[in-house]
Design a protein around this motif. Structure first.
Motif: not given
Length: 205
Positions: A128-149
């Motif tokens: 997963s990765s995230s982006v906020a405001g005028n910042n660049s996206p965060s470095t992708p990192r491992p995540t539990d996709v089932l938690r996101h869905t």
């Protein structure tokens, strides 16, 4: 011509007091399927006639994008843009949360900050990765996709998030307004899991 789809209230009361999720995907003209959480809005055209398939999202949705290497699929979100050819991923982009979060289940997607193509990061499955405001996206990192869905099964996982964000989720799910008697606790951070309980049970945080 563009259409807008926003599920008004996807929860129907059952006789035992729990809430039942009624979720139907939106099927786009190219065969792409999109599931939206309550309170979300998807804007999309009747048909994709250009070289790029473009939709816009406010809220949270799970995309299963029909593969077409000749036509990129773009999701324009609150703080960033997601680009794919054919894959499956979750996008969380609520206006009140001030960021766009992408978690990839299949394939690969590219996340960029709005108006800054040079900020692009590639996100692989299980990351997963995230982006906020005028910042660049965060470095992708491992995540539990089932938690996101998990919202697709009427569950939600919150990891050190403000109480106000949790209440916003409850408001969308149950079509209610939540008010705090002490506004100073709105930014208190909690780690909690919500399941398909009645509203009264859900409020016993």
């Amino acid at each position: 011509e563009y259409k807008e789809y926003s599920p008004k209230c996807k929860m129907g009361k059952l006789s035992h007091g729990l809430l039942e999720k009624r979720m139907r995907p939106v099927t786009l003209s190219d065969g792409t399927m999109v599931w939206l959480d309550a309170g979300s809005t998807l804007r999309y055209p009747d048909g994709f006639t250009d070289d790029t398939r473009i939709v816009s999202l406010s809220g949270e949705a799970y995309f299963s994008v029909a593969s077409d290497s000749s036509k990129l699929f773009l999701v324009q979100a609150e703080h960033g843009q997601i680009t794919v050819t054919g894959t499956a991923f979750n996008v969380r982009s609520w206006p009140n949360e001030q960021k766009t979060l992408v978690a990839v289940a299949e394939g690969q997607v590219v996340l960029t900050a709005k108006g800054d193509a040079s900020s692009a990061v590639s996100i692989n499955p299980g990351h997963s990765s995230s982006v906020a405001g005028n910042n660049s996206p965060s470095t992708p990192r491992p995540t539990d996709v089932l938690r996101h869905t998990a919202w697709m099964q009427r569950k939600a996982y919150f990891d050190t998030v403000p109480l106000s964000d949790i209440l916003s989720q409850l408001e969308r799910w149950y079509n209610v307004q939540c008010a705090l008697s002490n506004a100073s606790v709105a930014q208190e951070r909690l780690t909690i899991q919500l399941d398909a309980h009645s509203l009264d049970n859900a409020l016993h945080l």
